[in-house]
Design a protein around this motif. Structure first.
Motif, PDB file in Angstrom:
ATOM      1  N   HIS A  84      28.591  -3.334  -0.112  1.00 51.53           N
ATOM      2  CA  HIS A  84      27.269  -3.928  -0.356  1.00 51.53           C
ATOM      3  C   HIS A  84      27.454  -5.331  -0.952  1.00 51.53           C
ATOM      4  CE1 HIS A  84      28.476  -1.806  -4.051  1.00 51.53           C
ATOM      5  NE2 HIS A  84      27.905  -2.818  -4.666  1.00 51.53           N
TER       6      HIS A  84
ATOM      7  N   THR B 292      25.321  -5.143   4.323  1.00 52.42           N
ATOM      8  CA  THR B 292      25.948  -3.858   4.679  1.00 52.42           C
ATOM      9  C   THR B 292      27.277  -4.123   5.375  1.00 52.42           C
ATOM     10  OG1 THR B 292      24.957  -3.842   6.852  1.00 52.42           O
ATOM     11  CG2 THR B 292      23.685  -2.792   5.076  1.00 52.42           C
TER      12      THR B 292
ATOM     13  N   PRO C 176      22.318  -8.295  -0.880  1.00 53.53           N
ATOM     14  CA  PRO C 176      23.432  -7.410  -0.526  1.00 53.53           C
ATOM     15  C   PRO C 176      23.528  -7.231   0.983  1.00 53.53           C
ATOM     16  CG  PRO C 176      22.027  -6.395  -2.190  1.00 53.53           C
ATOM     17  CD  PRO C 176      21.319  -7.623  -1.721  1.00 53.53           C
TER      18      PRO C 176
END
Ligand code: SAM
Ligand code: SF4
Length: 461
Positions: free
Chosen positions: A216, A226, A224
């Motif tokens: 993250h 992925t 953040p």
């Protein structure tokens, strides 16, 4: 004052340790150390340890014993040899290592490698140093970047740590205690590292983390990101033709990452997804936070996105309380998923973890018997998977010279090694290879006409 010149770094355990060992060598290079492949040749030996299972710890102490002899022989000739113990055993045992093995000069925890040059300088003066604090500064920022020659020497396939630590607390596992809480590196810092690797000849990057799909890290927009977004970003780096990631947790296999498998040709159709057991009772006792059905659902969603995906896994047998019925559930999961391979472990109680205190510890003879049965089934599944390639043409990334003159070794998208006769200048190239035969751990093939390949995968979505 320093006469120290050569460092030998020996890695135990996982790929994260291999990556850390390289970064330690890069950082020590800045302090005047060149790397040597021979411990006997070294003025500084760094043992980068693993304590995931008890055997790994035993291995460390026998290795220290071996190097202590070299250290004593060198001292008799007036040469100083220093021994540093790094990694997870260092983190967990700290000063106890120096107490148990007096030949050790430095004990450095997994978050403090960037301080190694300063520690070595002090150890040269006779000080014993133990540094296992979790520091406030970011070790990744403080570690030196590798020189282009060091990158080239390590080959065309590289690991890059993107995430470290774990917040999952599976009841058998020491990682949350030794590597600490989960942290993720920012996207752009990782991208800069990958660009640097690619410009020195790296073609394949494997993103690593104890729980890599919990990634993250901060994205370019400050939010953040992925793992799927990170992979999309890295697929744009010129020169990178293959991307992989490991190790994933079934609970963190989110929609975005699954979609990336459908969208990114450079993302290899191969997922290592540890399950540990096929029994819901065991999964609960292990605190895995998923059921057998949850796991099968993740596999199904991934397969629906990309039909040619292959899966490997990790299994533990003999976890406290495991019955024959639990073990049979693990065997039946093998059949249900159809794994391409797996790592198998007999449960090893780790001090300080909840499972070490659980009732129903399984006798070693029972665990060993289950381990052998599981391994036999997995070996057969792997053989069948490899045999299914005979007669097919697959894309192979050629990595290095083989054992025979004129031979190169490469890898398929599924990480199988392939031996093929090809010119050395093809190292680093993706080539179509017609698979003709299989050995125990490798495939054999011949270079095919480019025209036979429908399309060569390249980076980019
Ligand atoms: N994070 C990954 C996951 O979620 O499964 C794996 C990390 S761990 C470094 C690698 C493997 O070691 C685990 O998947 C597990 O199978 C095995 N392992 C960890 N602790 C163990 C123990 N105490 N005894 C036996 N095997 C263990
Ligand atoms: Fe260990 Fe993996 Fe469980 Fe984290 S998720 S505690 S690293 S086995």
């Amino acid at each position: 004052m320093s006469k120290l010149r050569k460092v030998h770094v020996k890695s135990f355990g996982c790929q994260m340790n291999v990556y850390d060992s390289n970064r330690m060598a890069d950082t020590l290079a800045g302090a005047g150390f060149s790397e040597t492949a021979e411990a006997s040749d070294a003025d500084l030996v760094v043992l980068n340890t693993c304590n995931i299972r008890e055997k790994a710890v035993d291995k460390l102490y026998s290795e220290i014993g071996r190097i202590r002899v070299m250290k004593e022989e060198a001292a008799a000739q007036g040469r100083q040899v220093l021994i540093a113990v790094a990694g997870c055993v260092a983190q967990a045992e700290g000063r106890e290592i120096i107490r148990r093995a007096g030949a050790v000069d430095v004990v450095v925890g997994s978050q403090n490698y960037h301080r190694l040059p300063a520690m070595i300088a002090r150890a040269q003066g006779g000080e014993r140093i133990v540094d296992t604090e979790f520091p406030v500064e970011d070790k990744f920022d403080a570690l030196a970047a590798p020189a282009p020659e060091a990158i080239a020497k390590r080959g065309i396939s590289a690991f890059v740590t993107v995430q470290e630590g774990c917040d999952k607390f599976c009841t058998f596992c020491v990682v949350p205690y030794t590597r600490g809480a989960e942290i993720s590196r920012p996207v752009e810092k990782i991208a800069t590292e990958v660009v640097r690797l690619a410009s020195a000849g790296v073609r394949e990057v494997t993103l690593i983390g104890q729980n890599v799909n919990a990634y993250h890290g901060q994205g370019a927009d400050g939010r953040p990101s992925t793992l799927g977004q990170l992979l999309r970003r890295l697929a744009q780096v010129p020169g990178i033709v293959r991307l992989r990631y490991t190790t994933s947790h079934p609970r963190d296999m989110n929609d975005d990452l699954i979609a990336a498998h459908g969208d990114l040709p450079a993302l290899m159709p191969y997922v290592h997804l540890p399950v540990q057991s096929g029994s819901d009772r065991m999964l609960a006792a292990m605190n895995r936070r998923h059921t057998r059905k949850d796991y099968l659902d993740v596999i199904e969603r991934l397969r629906a996105t990309r039909g040619d995906l292959a899966f490997t896994s990790d299994f533990i047998v003999g976890f406290p309380g495991e019955t024959d019925a639990d073990f049979r559930a693990t065997l039946s999961l093998l059949d249900e998923v159809g794994f391409a391979g797996a790592y198998t472990f007999a449960y090893s109680p780790r001090p300080g973890t909840p499972a070490a205190e659980m009732e129903g510890q399984v006798p070693a003879a029972v665990s060993t018997e289950r381990l052998h049965r599981l391994q036999a089934e997995i070996a057969e599944a792997q053989r069948r998977f490899n045999a299914s390639f005979v007669g097919r043409t697959v894309e192979v990334l050629l990595e290095k010279p083989g054992k025979l003159p004129g031979q190169l070794v490469g890898r398929t998208p599924y990480l199988q090694t392939v031996q093929v006769m090809a010119r050395p200048k093809l190292i680093g190239s993706l080539v179509p290879v017609a698979i003709t035969d299989i050995g125990t751990n490798t495939l054999f093939g011949a270079l095919a006409q480019q025209a036979e390949m429908p399309a060569l995968a390249t980076a980019g979505a």
